[in-house]
Design a protein around this motif. Structure first.
Motif, PDB file in Angstrom:
ATOM      1  N   ALA A  91     -37.770  40.664   8.952  1.00 39.32           N
ATOM      2  CA  ALA A  91     -37.045  41.844   8.483  1.00 39.32           C
ATOM      3  C   ALA A  91     -37.585  43.110   9.132  1.00 39.32           C
ATOM      4  O   ALA A  91     -36.815  43.990   9.552  1.00 39.32           O
ATOM      5  CB  ALA A  91     -37.130  41.943   6.963  1.00 39.32           C
ATOM      6  N   VAL A  92     -38.902  43.216   9.247  1.00 43.95           N
ATOM      7  CA  VAL A  92     -39.504  44.391   9.883  1.00 43.95           C
ATOM      8  C   VAL A  92     -39.091  44.475  11.356  1.00 43.95           C
ATOM      9  O   VAL A  92     -38.766  45.553  11.870  1.00 43.95           O
ATOM     10  CB  VAL A  92     -41.039  44.344   9.742  1.00 43.95           C
ATOM     11  N   THR A  93     -39.077  43.323  12.042  1.00 42.88           N
ATOM     12  CA  THR A  93     -38.650  43.289  13.444  1.00 42.88           C
ATOM     13  C   THR A  93     -37.205  43.746  13.588  1.00 42.88           C
ATOM     14  O   THR A  93     -36.862  44.535  14.481  1.00 42.88           O
ATOM     15  CB  THR A  93     -38.805  41.878  14.018  1.00 42.88           C
ATOM     16  N   LEU A  94     -36.329  43.249  12.726  1.00 38.62           N
ATOM     17  CA  LEU A  94     -34.911  43.602  12.815  1.00 38.62           C
ATOM     18  C   LEU A  94     -34.689  45.080  12.539  1.00 38.62           C
ATOM     19  O   LEU A  94     -33.860  45.724  13.202  1.00 38.62           O
ATOM     20  CB  LEU A  94     -34.102  42.746  11.845  1.00 38.62           C
ATOM     21  N   GLU A  95     -35.419  45.630  11.582  1.00 42.75           N
ATOM     22  CA  GLU A  95     -35.262  47.063  11.319  1.00 42.75           C
ATOM     23  C   GLU A  95     -35.798  47.885  12.497  1.00 42.75           C
ATOM     24  O   GLU A  95     -35.230  48.929  12.838  1.00 42.75           O
ATOM     25  CB  GLU A  95     -35.955  47.455  10.018  1.00 42.75           C
ATOM     26  N   ASP A 111     -28.006  46.036  12.152  1.00 40.94           N
ATOM     27  CA  ASP A 111     -27.231  46.423  10.967  1.00 40.94           C
ATOM     28  C   ASP A 111     -27.523  45.503   9.793  1.00 40.94           C
ATOM     29  O   ASP A 111     -27.544  45.955   8.645  1.00 40.94           O
ATOM     30  CB  ASP A 111     -25.735  46.397  11.302  1.00 40.94           C
ATOM     31  N   GLY A 112     -27.710  44.223  10.073  1.00 40.73           N
ATOM     32  CA  GLY A 112     -27.935  43.312   8.965  1.00 40.73           C
ATOM     33  C   GLY A 112     -28.552  42.006   9.411  1.00 40.73           C
ATOM     34  O   GLY A 112     -28.620  41.674  10.607  1.00 40.73           O
ATOM     35  N   LEU A 113     -29.004  41.267   8.434  1.00 37.66           N
ATOM     36  CA  LEU A 113     -29.413  39.878   8.596  1.00 37.66           C
ATOM     37  C   LEU A 113     -28.393  39.032   7.856  1.00 37.66           C
ATOM     38  O   LEU A 113     -28.246  39.149   6.639  1.00 37.66           O
ATOM     39  CB  LEU A 113     -30.817  39.660   8.012  1.00 37.66           C
ATOM     40  N   PHE A 114     -27.650  38.241   8.574  1.00 39.75           N
ATOM     41  CA  PHE A 114     -26.614  37.377   8.014  1.00 39.75           C
ATOM     42  C   PHE A 114     -27.254  36.013   7.784  1.00 39.75           C
ATOM     43  O   PHE A 114     -27.614  35.318   8.742  1.00 39.75           O
ATOM     44  CB  PHE A 114     -25.440  37.279   8.992  1.00 39.75           C
ATOM     45  N   ILE A 115     -27.411  35.625   6.511  1.00 41.90           N
ATOM     46  CA  ILE A 115     -28.110  34.383   6.185  1.00 41.90           C
ATOM     47  C   ILE A 115     -27.087  33.320   5.801  1.00 41.90           C
ATOM     48  O   ILE A 115     -26.413  33.415   4.776  1.00 41.90           O
ATOM     49  CB  ILE A 115     -29.114  34.577   5.035  1.00 41.90           C
ATOM     50  N   ALA A 116     -26.970  32.320   6.646  1.00 37.87           N
ATOM     51  CA  ALA A 116     -26.058  31.215   6.379  1.00 37.87           C
ATOM     52  C   ALA A 116     -26.634  30.300   5.305  1.00 37.87           C
ATOM     53  O   ALA A 116     -27.818  30.356   4.973  1.00 37.87           O
ATOM     54  CB  ALA A 116     -25.812  30.432   7.666  1.00 37.87           C
ATOM     55  N   ASP A 117     -25.789  29.434   4.774  1.00 37.04           N
ATOM     56  CA  ASP A 117     -26.233  28.445   3.795  1.00 37.04           C
ATOM     57  C   ASP A 117     -25.223  27.307   3.780  1.00 37.04           C
ATOM     58  O   ASP A 117     -24.065  27.478   4.212  1.00 37.04           O
ATOM     59  CB  ASP A 117     -26.346  29.068   2.393  1.00 37.04           C
ATOM     60  N   HIS A 124     -33.428  50.178   5.524  1.00 42.95           N
ATOM     61  CA  HIS A 124     -32.041  50.287   5.967  1.00 42.95           C
ATOM     62  C   HIS A 124     -31.354  48.944   6.231  1.00 42.95           C
ATOM     63  O   HIS A 124     -30.123  48.869   6.169  1.00 42.95           O
ATOM     64  CB  HIS A 124     -31.959  51.124   7.245  1.00 42.95           C
ATOM     65  N   LEU A 125     -32.096  47.934   6.577  1.00 47.87           N
ATOM     66  CA  LEU A 125     -31.514  46.654   6.974  1.00 47.87           C
ATOM     67  C   LEU A 125     -30.651  46.075   5.854  1.00 47.87           C
ATOM     68  O   LEU A 125     -31.075  46.023   4.700  1.00 47.87           O
ATOM     69  CB  LEU A 125     -32.627  45.665   7.315  1.00 47.87           C
ATOM     70  N   GLY A 126     -29.424  45.681   6.197  1.00 42.31           N
ATOM     71  CA  GLY A 126     -28.555  45.036   5.228  1.00 42.31           C
ATOM     72  C   GLY A 126     -28.760  43.530   5.205  1.00 42.31           C
ATOM     73  O   GLY A 126     -29.334  42.946   6.144  1.00 42.31           O
ATOM     74  N   PHE A 127     -28.259  42.888   4.151  1.00 39.34           N
ATOM     75  CA  PHE A 127     -28.438  41.449   3.985  1.00 39.34           C
ATOM     76  C   PHE A 127     -27.119  40.817   3.553  1.00 39.34           C
ATOM     77  O   PHE A 127     -26.634  41.083   2.456  1.00 39.34           O
ATOM     78  CB  PHE A 127     -29.520  41.153   2.940  1.00 39.34           C
ATOM     79  N   GLY A 128     -26.537  40.017   4.434  1.00 41.00           N
ATOM     80  CA  GLY A 128     -25.327  39.282   4.091  1.00 41.00           C
ATOM     81  C   GLY A 128     -25.698  37.860   3.718  1.00 41.00           C
ATOM     82  O   GLY A 128     -26.185  37.103   4.567  1.00 41.00           O
ATOM     83  N   VAL A 129     -25.515  37.493   2.465  1.00 34.12           N
ATOM     84  CA  VAL A 129     -25.979  36.204   1.971  1.00 34.12           C
ATOM     85  C   VAL A 129     -24.790  35.294   1.671  1.00 34.12           C
ATOM     86  O   VAL A 129     -23.847  35.694   0.979  1.00 34.12           O
ATOM     87  CB  VAL A 129     -26.834  36.376   0.698  1.00 34.12           C
ATOM     88  N   THR A 130     -24.859  34.081   2.189  1.00 34.62           N
ATOM     89  CA  THR A 130     -23.823  33.093   1.935  1.00 34.62           C
ATOM     90  C   THR A 130     -24.004  32.489   0.546  1.00 34.62           C
ATOM     91  O   THR A 130     -25.102  32.062   0.191  1.00 34.62           O
ATOM     92  CB  THR A 130     -23.875  31.978   2.994  1.00 34.62           C
ATOM     93  N   ALA A 131     -22.931  32.467  -0.235  1.00 35.20           N
ATOM     94  CA  ALA A 131     -22.952  31.842  -1.555  1.00 35.20           C
ATOM     95  C   ALA A 131     -21.639  31.105  -1.763  1.00 35.20           C
ATOM     96  O   ALA A 131     -20.569  31.666  -1.539  1.00 35.20           O
ATOM     97  CB  ALA A 131     -23.178  32.876  -2.656  1.00 35.20           C
ATOM     98  N   GLY A 175     -28.238  48.909  -2.722  1.00 35.14           N
ATOM     99  CA  GLY A 175     -26.914  48.867  -2.102  1.00 35.14           C
ATOM    100  C   GLY A 175     -26.869  48.232  -0.730  1.00 35.14           C
ATOM    101  O   GLY A 175     -25.938  48.508   0.031  1.00 35.14           O
ATOM    102  N   ARG A 176     -27.814  47.355  -0.414  1.00 33.62           N
ATOM    103  CA  ARG A 176     -27.846  46.765   0.931  1.00 33.62           C
ATOM    104  C   ARG A 176     -27.502  45.275   0.917  1.00 33.62           C
ATOM    105  O   ARG A 176     -28.005  44.515   1.735  1.00 33.62           O
ATOM    106  CB  ARG A 176     -29.221  46.986   1.565  1.00 33.62           C
ATOM    107  N   ILE A 177     -26.635  44.855   0.013  1.00 36.21           N
ATOM    108  CA  ILE A 177     -26.328  43.433  -0.094  1.00 36.21           C
ATOM    109  C   ILE A 177     -24.849  43.180   0.182  1.00 36.21           C
ATOM    110  O   ILE A 177     -23.976  43.975  -0.183  1.00 36.21           O
ATOM    111  CB  ILE A 177     -26.707  42.890  -1.496  1.00 36.21           C
ATOM    112  N   GLY A 178     -24.588  42.066   0.863  1.00 33.02           N
ATOM    113  CA  GLY A 178     -23.233  41.599   1.104  1.00 33.02           C
ATOM    114  C   GLY A 178     -23.130  40.130   0.759  1.00 33.02           C
ATOM    115  O   GLY A 178     -24.122  39.401   0.774  1.00 33.02           O
TER     116      GLY A 178
END
Length: 453
Positions: free
Chosen positions: A43-47, A52-58, A98-105, A128-131
């Motif tokens: 996360a620190v590297t990406l910021e 814009d975000g880390l999109f986490i698949a599942d 600032h990094l956003g997080f898109g989480v698969t559910a 407010g950084r969740i998708g």
């Protein structure tokens, strides 16, 4: 004025994700997916790279089509073992701003009430950084894990998803009015009961009689991702999605899918500009072109052909273990599966593709294209891809974790910044505000119609 390119990192709470076998690579840390430091460091590297975000698949279930069992997935860490992505977000949010997080559910296996509570909680904790990447599932093994003999029919799952979204919107948008949590020490009232509403829903698939557990979060409804490109998936995305993830073997395929999605959004009465399209791409970049080629070659040496075929078998439903490695794809006549395989072979339609070729093609980054080069060459390729596809951004898969993302932050991002194609700093605000300039969904999006008060 050239469009600013959006970057998501694409990862999964597992070893290797789309590059099975890399856990053996001494430069790779994806085998330590079950250690929190792996994710907070990422996360620190990406910021640092202004992603814009880390999109986490599942995925719910295991890839057990190859060889008619889970052995291939277990041997090769083909998205197995895999941990819950939700558990990662709070820690990563704590070390970033600032990094956003898109989480698969997966909505098929989670009640709307519990899912709404989970995302509201994360929206509060991340400020407010969740998708939410909305999925309905595609593995029979996931259905069997929940007591069914197999998956519910594809279009039936999307019909359930429509009602599911209505229930979630009612909870997120309609249960609490803004300002209901008055926090008034003088009167001793924390929340005003008159401004909190019970949600009653009686539908074909869901029933509910409850108030939402959570007070209004910064975004209320999380930023909405979706990844379906079937007719039903496009229709669902047109009504609900703010961001869509697409994948394919070449720019022509991606361009067509992007145009179809935007046309569907317009037909649904929404502004096509309210949809951001992200395409899958893997970028292996280094200080010199030779060094980048060496890193790519090294990743290929550690790649697992059986792991690639295990994933492909799960995605297509075709047990590729039953075919000789040198058998040509065009001779595999099992109907219903040729389209997915042709989705790969379109990358080089004049080539006689074999099962071995498919395994090697998907060894790093799965079915998406791979860019290899120094900063200038990689930036040229990325700009060309953006122009030919018309997408808004990239879901960047990794070959080696975290090296792929570190190199993008160190080499590709500065070059794109010099060209005016990438931001120099984050803007403030929620994940939605960074993309669209507003915290909350607005009409004509259906969520806005359920807002209380």
């Amino acid at each position: 004025m050239p469009r600013e390119i959006l970057f998501n990192a694409f990862a999964m709470n597992t070893a290797g994700h789309l590059s099975p076998g890399q856990w053996r690579n001494p430069r790779d840390r994806s085998g330590a997916y079950n250690r929190l430091r792996t994710w907070t460091d990422l996360a620190v590297t990406l910021e640092r790279g202004l992603f814009d975000g880390l999109f986490i698949a599942d995925v719910i279930g295991v890839y057990d089509v190859y060889g008619s069992g889970p052995a291939g997935a277990l041997r090769n860490a083909a998205q197995l073992p895999i941990n819950d992505p939700m558990m990662l977000v709070s820690a990563m949010a704590h070390v970033t701003q600032h990094l956003g997080f898109g989480v698969t559910a997966n909505l098929t296996w989670t009640s709307p009430f519990l899912l709404a509570r989970a995302f509201s909680t994360l929206d509060h904790l991340t400020e407010g950084r969740i998708g939410w990447n909305i999925v309905t599932g595609y593995l029979d093994s996931g259905a069997r894990a929940h007591g069914l003999n197999g998956l519910i029919a594809h279009d039936d799952r999307y019909a359930m998803a429509e009602e599911y979204m209505e229930v979630c919107y009612k909870l997120w948008e309609g249960s609490w009015e803004d300002g209901a949590a008055v926090r008034d020490p003088a009167t001793g009232v924390f929340a005003d009961p008159a401004r909190v509403h019970t949600i009653k829903h009686e539908g074909k698939h869901y029933r509910l009689d409850a108030i939402h557990s959570c007070e209004p979060s910064p975004q209320r409804t999380p930023l909405l991702y979706q990844a379906g490109t079937s007719a039903a998936g496009r229709g669902f995305a047109a009504r609900h999605a703010e961001c869509v993830f697409v994948s394919g073997p070449n720019a022509e395929v991606i361009q067509r899918r992007t145009q179809e999605l935007r046309a569907a959004v317009a037909e649904a009465g929404r502004d096509p500009a309210d949809l951001k399209v992200f395409s899958l791409l893997t970028v292996v970049v280094a200080g010199t072109h030779t060094e980048a080629e060496d890193r790519h070659a090294e990743a290929l040496r550690y790649a697992s052909p059986e792991g690639s075929l295990t994933l492909m078998a799960g995605w297509t439903g075709l047990d590729l273990s039953g075919y000789a490695l040198d058998q040509e794809i065009r001779y595999i006549e099992k109907e219903g599966y040729r389209t997915m395989l042709e989705n790969i072979t379109r990358a080089d339609p004049d080539r006689a593709w074999t099962v071995r070729d498919v395994a090697e093609h998907c060894a790093v980054g799965a079915i998406g294209p791979v860019v290899v080069g120094d900063a200038k060459g990689a930036a040229d390729a990325v700009e060309d891809w953006m122009e030919r596809t018309g997408v808004d951004g990239l879901n960047l898969a990794y070959a080696v974790l975290p090296e792929t993302f570190e190199a993008i932050a160190d080499h590709l991002v500065p070059e794109l910044q010099r060209r005016g194609r990438y931001k120099d700093a984050y803007t403030s605000g929620t994940m939605r505000a960074k993309l669209y300039g507003r915290d909350r969904l607005q009409a004509p999006h259906p969520a806005a119609g359920f807002r209380a008060g």
